[in-house]
Design an enzyme around this catalytic site. Structure first.
Site, PDB file in Angstrom:
ATOM      1  N   ASP A 130      -7.132   4.048  -6.900  1.00 64.86           N
ATOM      2  CA  ASP A 130      -7.128   5.741  -7.960  1.00 64.86           C
ATOM      3  C   ASP A 130      -9.415   5.634  -8.061  1.00 64.86           C
ATOM      4  OD1 ASP A 130      -4.942   6.223  -8.102  1.00 64.86           O
ATOM      5  OD2 ASP A 130      -5.364   6.516  -9.805  1.00 64.86           O
ATOM      6  N   GLN A 277       0.572   3.014  -0.374  1.00 65.02           N
ATOM      7  CA  GLN A 277      -1.229   3.151  -0.245  1.00 65.02           C
ATOM      8  C   GLN A 277      -1.886   1.908  -1.474  1.00 65.02           C
ATOM      9  OE1 GLN A 277      -2.230   7.264  -1.176  1.00 65.02           O
ATOM     10  NE2 GLN A 277      -0.392   6.706  -1.683  1.00 65.02           N
TER      11      GLN A 277
HETATM   12  O1  F6P Z   1      -3.188   3.901 -11.355  1.00 61.16           O
HETATM   13  C1  F6P Z   1      -2.659   3.836  -9.589  1.00 61.16           C
HETATM   14  C2  F6P Z   1      -1.651   4.109  -9.637  1.00 61.16           C
HETATM   15  O2  F6P Z   1      -1.067   4.020  -8.250  1.00 61.16           O
HETATM   16  C3  F6P Z   1      -1.746   6.188  -9.585  1.00 61.16           C
HETATM   17  O3  F6P Z   1      -2.118   6.275  -8.219  1.00 61.16           O
HETATM   18  C4  F6P Z   1      -0.141   6.100  -9.506  1.00 61.16           C
HETATM   19  O4  F6P Z   1       0.340   6.923  -9.937  1.00 61.16           O
HETATM   20  C5  F6P Z   1       0.230   4.536 -10.708  1.00 61.16           C
HETATM   21  O5  F6P Z   1      -0.270   3.581 -10.536  1.00 61.16           O
HETATM   22  C6  F6P Z   1       1.839   4.655 -10.946  1.00 61.16           C
HETATM   23  O6  F6P Z   1       2.499   3.917 -10.803  1.00 61.16           O
HETATM   24  P1  F6P Z   1       3.846   2.409 -11.129  1.00 61.16           P
HETATM   25  O7  F6P Z   1       3.248   1.410 -10.184  1.00 61.16           O
HETATM   26  O8  F6P Z   1       4.303   2.229 -12.134  1.00 61.16           O
HETATM   27  O9  F6P Z   1       4.887   3.887 -10.027  1.00 61.16           O
END
Ligand code: F6P
Length: 369
Positions: A130, A277
Site C-alpha cells: 500500500d 497484487q
Molecule cells: O495492507 C496490505 C493489504 O494488502 C491491503 O491493501 C488490503 O486491504 C489488506 O492487506 C488485505 O488483507 P488480507 O490479506 O487479510 O485480506
C-alpha cells in the site's frame, strides 16, 4: 549478538530480500546468531522460533512471500480475548535476544512501539504494497504491486476497446490510493478514484460520456478504500478478532458499477485484482530497496539503536522513532506530482475541488511519492 527476525501483517513482495539483507549482513559483519520468529507476533505468543543458517537465507531474495511466515491476527494485547503481552516479553528475555528486526506495516509498527514499553528492543522495517506507512517515502512491495495492476490495465484496455465497454479495476489500498494512482497513471486510466478524495458520481459519469465521444471505452481504476462523497467505505468483513486492524475492505468496484449502470447506457464490467497484487516475485527495484533497508536495520541493531523504524526519504536511508509511525497513515497529498500529472492530463479523480497547485509547480518543489 543474538538477533530475532519476524515478518508481521499481510505479506508483500521483497520480504525475503529484506530477511536475506538483514540476516546475511548480521552474520557476515557481526558474526550474529539469527533467530527466526515464525509467523510474526504469533511465533512470540506461541513460542515458535528457529535458528537461521546462511544456507536458509541464501538465494531467497527472488522469492515471493516470506520464508519465516506471517500472521495479521496476532496482537499480544488481544489474543483470543486475552492480554498475553507480559508472557511475550518474558519469552523474549528467555530467548536471550539483543533485539528483534520486525518487518511489518502500520499495525506491526504500532505493536512494536507498544511492546517496546515492556522492555523489548525492536528495529522496524516498513513493508506493504500500500506504500502508506508514515515517515517513509517508499515501502518495498509497492513497485511490484503497481506493475501487476498496470499490466492488468493494459489487458483490460484491449478488451474494453473491442467491446466499447467501461472497465472498472478495483485495486488494493485500504487507507491510501498509492497503488491505484501509480498504476492508473502508468496504465493510462481515464478515471482514478482513491480514498483521500471521495468521488462525486456525476464527475465519473461526465468522464465516461467524454471518453465515449472520443474513444468509445473508459478505464476506471478504483482503490478498495475509495468511497462516494455521500456514502460509506465498502467493508467486506467487520470485527476480525485478534487483528490490529479488524476490518477487511472490498466491494467498491461492484458498487460503483451499480451506481453507474443507473446513469449510463454503456456495458460495464468490474475486475477485482485482490491478492494477485501481493503474490509472486518482487520486481528488481523492490529487491533492491528491501536489501538496503534490511542491511540498514542490521546496522541499527549492531549500534544498539533500538526503538526506530528504517525510513527512505529523498533517496536517503535513515530512521525515526517507532512512536512517530505508530497509529499513523501516509495518504496521497494534494501536491503529489503523480496526482498533479493526472490532473494536468485531464484524468478524472472524481473530486471537482482538486486543482493543480500552480504556486508549488512554479517553485519546482513537487514531490514524487
Ligand atoms: O495492507 C496490505 C493489504 O494488502 C491491503 O491493501 C488490503 O486491504 C489488506 O492487506 C488485505 O488483507 P488480507 O490479506 O487479510 O485480506
Amino acid at each position: 549478538m543474538r538477533v530475532g527476525i519476524l515478518t508481521g501483517g499481510g505479506d508483500c513482495q521483497g520480504l525475503n530480500a529484506a530477511i536475506a539483507g538483514a540476516a546475511r549482513s548480521l552474520m557476515h559483519e557481526y558474526n550474529a546468531e539469527i533467530i527466526a520468529i515464525e509467523e510474526g507476533f504469533l511465533g512470540l505468543i506461541e513460542r515458535r522460533t528457529r535458528k537461521l543458517s546462511l544456507h536458509d537465507v541464501n538465494h531467497i531474495l527472488d522469492k515471493g512471500g516470506t520464508v519465516i511466515g506471517t500472521c495479521n491476527r496476532a496482537s499480544p494485547f488481544n489474543f483470543k480475548g486475552q492480554d498475553v503481552s507480559g508472557a511475550v516479553a518474558e519469552y523474549y528475555r528467555e530467548l536471550g535476544l539483543d533485539g528483534i528486526i520486525a518487518m511489518g506495516g502500520d499495525g506491526s509498527m504500532t505493536l512494536c512501539y507498544e511492546m517496546s514499553k515492556l522492555g523489548m528492543n525492536f528495529v522496524g522495517v516498513p513493508k506493504t504494497i500500500d506504500n502508506d506507512i508514515a515517515e517513509t517515502d517508499r515501502t518495498f512491495g509497492f513497485d511490484s504491486a503497481v506493475n501487476v495492476a498496470a499490466e492488468a490495465i493494459d489487458r483490460l484496455r484491449t478488451t474494453a476497446q473491442s467491446h466499447k465497454r467501461v472497465m472498472i479495476l478495483e485495486t488494493m489500498g485500504r487507507y491510501a490510493g498509492w497503488i491505484a494512482l501509480h498504476a492508473g497513471v502508468s496504465g493510462g486510466a481515464d478515471v482514478i478514484l482513491i480514498p483521500e478524495f471521495p468521488y462525486q458520481l456525476d464527475e465519473v459519469v461526465k468522464a465516461i460520456e467524454q471518453q465515449a465521444a472520443q474513444q468509445s471505452y473508459t478505464i476506471i481504476v478504483v482503490a478498495e478504500g475509495a468511497r462516494p462523497v455521500d456514502g460509506q467505505i465498502s467493508i467486506r468483513k467487520h470485527n476480525i478478532s485478534d487483528s490490529p486492524d479488524p476490518v477487511r475492505l472490498g466491494g467498491i468496484g461492484n458498487f460503483l458499477q451499480q451506481q453507474l449502470e443507473a446513469c449510463v447506457d454503456y456495458e460495464i464490467r468490474t475486475t477485482v485484482l485482490g491478492h494477485v497484487q501481493r503474490g509472486g516475485s518482487p520486481s528488481a527495484y523492490d529487491r533492491l530497496i528491501a536489501t538496503n533497508v534490511g542491511c540498514y536495520a542490521a546496522a541499527l541493531v549492531a549500534a544498539k539503536n533500538y526503538g526506530k523504524m528504517v525510513t527512505v526519504h529523498n533517496n536517503h536511508l535513515s530512521s525515526v522513532p517507532l512512536e512517530a509511525v505508530a497509529h499513523n497513515v501516509r495518504g496521497v497529498p494534494k501536491d503529489d506530482m503523480t496526482l498533479v500529472s493526472a490532473l494536468a492530463m485531464g484524468v478524472c479523480l472524481g473530486d471537482p475541488e482538486l486543482k493543480i497547485p500552480l504556486e508549488t509547480l512554479h517553485d519546482d518543489t513537487l514531490i514524487m511519492g
